[in-house]
Write an enzyme that holds these catalytic residues in place. Sequence first.
Site, PDB file in Angstrom:
ATOM      1  N   PRO A  31       0.910   2.791   8.312  1.00 44.57           N
ATOM      2  CA  PRO A  31       2.078   1.905   8.374  1.00 44.57           C
ATOM      3  C   PRO A  31       2.162   1.185   9.723  1.00 44.57           C
ATOM      4  O   PRO A  31       2.037   1.819  10.767  1.00 44.57           O
ATOM      5  CB  PRO A  31       3.272   2.856   8.205  1.00 44.57           C
ATOM      6  CG  PRO A  31       2.704   4.145   7.740  1.00 44.57           C
ATOM      7  CD  PRO A  31       1.281   4.191   8.187  1.00 44.57           C
ATOM      8  N   GLU A  32       2.307  -0.121   9.676  1.00 43.95           N
ATOM      9  CA  GLU A  32       2.525  -0.910  10.888  1.00 43.95           C
ATOM     10  C   GLU A  32       3.962  -1.424  10.877  1.00 43.95           C
ATOM     11  O   GLU A  32       4.757  -1.018  10.037  1.00 43.95           O
ATOM     12  CB  GLU A  32       1.518  -2.069  10.950  1.00 43.95           C
ATOM     13  CG  GLU A  32       0.067  -1.602  11.057  1.00 43.95           C
ATOM     14  CD  GLU A  32      -0.906  -2.766  11.248  1.00 43.95           C
ATOM     15  OE1 GLU A  32      -0.515  -3.805  11.809  1.00 43.95           O
ATOM     16  OE2 GLU A  32      -2.054  -2.637  10.811  1.00 43.95           O
TER      17      GLU A  32
END
Length: 270
Positions: A2-3
């Site tokens: 996840p960014e």
Amino acid sequence: MPELPEVETVRRGLRAAIVGRRVAAVTVRERRLRRPLARSFAPTLVGRRIDDVRRRAKYLLLDLDDGRVWLVHLGMSGTLAVVAAGAPIRPHTHVIVTLDDGRTLRFHDPRRFGLMRVGSLAALDELGRLGVEPLERAFTAAFLHGVARRQRRSVKSLLMDQRIVAGLGNIYVNEILFAAGVRPGRRTSRLSRPEAARIVAATAEVLGEAIAARGSSIADYRDERGEPGAFQDRFRVYEREGRACGRCGAVIRRRVIVGRSSFYCPRCQR
Ligand SMILES: [Zn+2]
């Protein structure tokens, strides 16, 4: 992994779903996360009301009514989802937080690189080392150009350095540099001011589109409802080696820069 857009999607969903609720119970099923979960974690959280859900870089900050913060990092494969109380417990669900309305918040993380802590904002040392937020006003062409001129590295490694710009990772830096027309391997010392301005504009554009698409789901990422995002269908260079550039038709190339795959169009990016 996840960014920023994925974490922002989770933040917005959680904020709408859980603000104002109190923690009724905490069940810890596995303490061995990136840092072992503190023994004080559950007792500190029980009885607290969740007053807001904020984000700093890739961290979620859940503000508690005693002034402390419940810090969550999703690591490589973590999800924090709101689940009905009686739903079966999936494997790799490490922490279950029961809210006062009976729903549960479940932290699920097969690879266990995620992190959870409760503390005062000043005591959460993870947050002290972070650079500017890429969607906030401080991230300007003047800032980026100024930092770039003082460094000797590739533009891509600079954008991925969390101490300079916080929250960007490999996927979105590839997409941002395509949108800006700058090659990932370009030396920072040779980045012009107009190019820095294009990178700043492309950052807002790409992250904005990705948040609107509720993030990208590669492997494990799911939002607060357990649903995948849709931005992975809109990648223009990431994981598209050997395929035609949608803008000019040239073949997308891949190169490893600071240990990570970098994808670019040799014609659109200079
Ligand atoms: Zn192209």
